[in-house]
Design an enzyme around this catalytic site. Structure first.
Site, PDB file in Angstrom:
ATOM      1  N   ASP A  50      20.702  -0.995  -2.967  1.00 52.92           N
ATOM      2  CA  ASP A  50      19.963  -2.014  -3.724  1.00 52.92           C
ATOM      3  C   ASP A  50      20.853  -2.742  -4.724  1.00 52.92           C
ATOM      4  O   ASP A  50      20.935  -3.974  -4.723  1.00 52.92           O
ATOM      5  CB  ASP A  50      18.775  -1.371  -4.449  1.00 52.92           C
ATOM      6  N   GLY A  89      25.957   2.483  -6.840  1.00 55.60           N
ATOM      7  CA  GLY A  89      26.590   2.920  -5.607  1.00 55.60           C
ATOM      8  C   GLY A  89      25.648   2.852  -4.431  1.00 55.60           C
ATOM      9  O   GLY A  89      26.047   3.014  -3.280  1.00 55.60           O
ATOM     10  N   GLU A  94      -4.727  -4.163   8.138  1.00 56.22           N
ATOM     11  CA  GLU A  94      -3.283  -4.020   7.928  1.00 56.22           C
ATOM     12  C   GLU A  94      -2.719  -2.713   8.457  1.00 56.22           C
ATOM     13  O   GLU A  94      -1.498  -2.584   8.606  1.00 56.22           O
ATOM     14  CB  GLU A  94      -2.940  -4.182   6.439  1.00 56.22           C
ATOM     15  N   GLY A 136      -9.144  -0.974  -2.680  1.00 57.99           N
ATOM     16  CA  GLY A 136      -8.964  -0.226  -3.916  1.00 57.99           C
ATOM     17  C   GLY A 136      -9.856   1.000  -3.898  1.00 57.99           C
ATOM     18  O   GLY A 136     -10.745   1.128  -3.056  1.00 57.99           O
ATOM     19  N   HIS A 193      -9.753  -1.958   7.365  1.00 57.58           N
ATOM     20  CA  HIS A 193      -8.381  -2.311   6.975  1.00 57.58           C
ATOM     21  C   HIS A 193      -7.610  -2.854   8.189  1.00 57.58           C
ATOM     22  O   HIS A 193      -7.095  -2.090   8.999  1.00 57.58           O
ATOM     23  CB  HIS A 193      -7.654  -1.093   6.406  1.00 57.58           C
ATOM     24  N   CYS A 219     -11.960  -4.388   2.307  1.00 54.96           N
ATOM     25  CA  CYS A 219     -12.536  -3.189   1.697  1.00 54.96           C
ATOM     26  C   CYS A 219     -13.072  -3.514   0.290  1.00 54.96           C
ATOM     27  O   CYS A 219     -14.087  -4.176   0.159  1.00 54.96           O
ATOM     28  CB  CYS A 219     -11.516  -2.073   1.689  1.00 54.96           C
ATOM     29  N   TYR A 220     -12.422  -3.081  -0.769  1.00 54.54           N
ATOM     30  CA  TYR A 220     -12.899  -3.398  -2.113  1.00 54.54           C
ATOM     31  C   TYR A 220     -12.975  -4.910  -2.307  1.00 54.54           C
ATOM     32  O   TYR A 220     -13.894  -5.420  -2.962  1.00 54.54           O
ATOM     33  CB  TYR A 220     -11.979  -2.778  -3.167  1.00 54.54           C
ATOM     34  N   LYS A 234      12.806  -1.888   1.162  1.00 53.69           N
ATOM     35  CA  LYS A 234      14.163  -1.407   1.451  1.00 53.69           C
ATOM     36  C   LYS A 234      14.720  -1.985   2.759  1.00 53.69           C
ATOM     37  O   LYS A 234      15.884  -2.389   2.813  1.00 53.69           O
ATOM     38  CB  LYS A 234      14.172   0.116   1.508  1.00 53.69           C
TER      39      LYS A 234
END
Length: 519
Positions: A233, A230, A177, A61, A175, A88-89, A375
């Site tokens: 999703d 359309g 990730e 954060g 981090h 981290c945070y 997505k």
């Protein structure tokens, strides 16, 4: 709607403190076939218990743990007997909670640094003694808590990792990730599999099965009204709901007037002829235009369009009969960008996250089966359900449509100009074989005029901007390189074929700091 029934799968809970990288944590874990769910940092402890996670990750954060409004979690979380990893945070949160000492430091940017693993830890199993990590030196740990061990430091002897192996609590300042941390994925896998003992049983296919079961249980004998745009999703939601409840699904496709060229006809054909959906078509183009007359602020546009959508849905529901639920094709980036509480700032409001919709969501009247997915995961879902590839790989198109790709007031003339320019752009991209390789490419109408020369005469016309980006999940994006000859052809065609345009410019901004859409 209630949470998806994923009790058959082990899960990792990610408590979000507002980091731009939080979604990457969930993605990395899901890619290992373990379900990861993101919840706010202040998620109630009793609900955490109910979710029964195999492990908890505290995200990074932008705050300092000593700021007056710094996000805090309940100390009860550390007494649940669930393995915890703070990043981290989250690392500083652990140290502070267990009475370690932290010096407040000026915030510094991120860098790739060498770290040294100084003590054996289950978190670092299989890693080298020296590793490269993506790290930012903000606050600095100067004294670790009792019963914790320093497990890694960087070149200036700063403490960058601690652990309490007995309580299975771990913290890293860097981090893992992000791809800049060379063995970050291995570290996350150590936590998920070796420490949390999670099993890799989650998949998109299992998500289909659990979603269908959950939807059937939620809807019962009721009916669902789904707003179709359309795009991929809402189309995937339609296929999922159709599989779950059959003809109890009613789909409303609203032509706002802000669609791309010939899009309404194409969408109707796909939904009625191919997907065999129970489709209600509403041409409300004049109605939306009237509502947006004189409106230039992008947030007002989004809110007006969202409210009008709800009104139209309710009108259609009343015509046919009572509906128990409204369904939406909301995905995770929509939720994050529209967030307006806690430490996550609102970036832009999505039409499916306006106040009227949020009231329905809080009342349990809205079904959003994709709201925890990205997505690319939605596309996998659609392919597994046998949907057409041309629909699945259709590029993202915002709910408000071209209304937010026209900077300033939306008028019939500006819509027509943008439709023509956008059609030329997409046609050339498809011919060049680049359409599927790009996350998103579109034209933007700019309400500024510039001097030009056409047919040996002075012109004073408007400008079209071209926006093309590459991305994985829309949370971050890079501007895409387009071949010079292709850009030249697109520019020439737009200027020569679209009345009212005499200049084409290229947007070379990445996200962040820009967003993908202009409004």
């Amino acid at each position: 709607m209630t949470k998806q029934n994923i009790s058959a799968s082990d899960k990792i809970l990610v408590l979000d403190f507002g980091s731009q990288y939080t979604q990457l944590i969930a993605r990395k874990i899901r890619e290992q076939k373990v379900y990861a769910e993101i919840v706010p940092f202040n998620y109630p402890v009793n609900l955490i218990k109910a979710l029964n996670p195999k492990g908890i990750i505290l995200s990074g954060g932008s705050s300092s743990v000593y700021e007056g409004k710094a996000p805090k979690i309940s100390s009860e979380i550390f007494n649940l007997g669930i393995p915890i990893l703070g990043i981290c945070y989250g690392f500083y949160t652990i140290v502070k909670n267990f009475n370690g000492k932290i010096n407040r430091m000026p915030q510094q940017g991120y860098n790739i640094e060498n770290i040294s693993i100084t003590s054996q830890s289950a978190l670092f199993k299989g890693l080298k003694k020296k590793e490269k990590a993506w790290i930012s030196h903000g606050d600095k740990v100067i004294k670790i808590p009792t019963d914790f061990t320093i497990t890694a430091s960087c070149e200036n002897n700063a403490i960058v990792a601690v652990s309490n192996e007995n309580k299975l609590i771990y913290g890293v300042q860097f981090h893992p990730e992000v791809h800049h941390t060379e063995n970050g994925l291995k570290l996350l896998k150590n936590f998920v599999f070796n420490i949390c003992k999670a099993k890799p049983t989650w998949s998109i296919k299992s998500f289909i099965d659990s979603s269908v079961e959950s939807i059937r249980k939620e809807v019962g004998d009721g009916a669902v009204l789904l707003g179709l745009s359309g795009g991929v999703d809402s189309s995937v939601v339609a296929a999922l709901l159709q599989r779950a409840i059959g003809d109890k699904l009613y789909c409303v496709f609203v032509n706002t007037g802000f669609l791309r060229k010939n899009e309404a006809e194409s969408v109707i054909d796909t939904y009625k002829c191919n997907m065999k959906l129970n489709l209600i078509y509403v041409d409300a183009s004049k109605r939306f235009l009237k509502k947006l007359k004189g409106v230039t602020d992008p947030e007002k546009k989004r809110n007006i369009i969202g409210k009008e959508f709800i009104k139209i849905f309710m009108e259609e529901a009343n015509k046919i009969g009572r509906f128990n639920f409204l369904a939406q094709g909301t995905i995770y980036p929509d939720v994050i960008e529209s967030a307006s509480q806690g430490v996550v700032q609102t970036i832009k409001s999505h039409h499916n996250r306006i106040s009227e919709v949020m009231k329905l969501i809080r009342s349990g009247s809205v079904i959003e089966p994709l709201k925890e997915l990205f997505k690319d995961e939605v596309r996998q879902l659609g392919l597994l359900m046998g949907m057409q590839e041309k629909l699945i790989y259709r590029q993202p198109f915002p709910g408000p449509g071209l209304a937010i790709r026209i900077i300033g007031e939306v008028t019939p003339q500006r819509i027509a100009i943008l439709q023509e320019a956008d059609d030329i752009l997409l046609s050339e991209l498809r011919l060049a074989g680049l359409y599927k390789k790009l996350w998103q490419v579109f034209a933007v109408y700019l309400p500024i005029k510039s001097v030009g020369v056409m047919n040996n005469k002075r012109t004073y016309e408007n400008v079209i901007a071209i926006r093309a980006v590459t991305s994985v999940d829309a949370m971050t994006a890079d501007w895409a390189y387009l071949p010079e000859n292709l850009l030249r052809k697109i520019s020439n065609r737009i200027i020569n074929e679209v009345d009212g345009i005499n200049r084409v410019v290229l947007d070379i901004s990445s996200k962040p700091p820009a967003t993908i859409e202009w409004e």
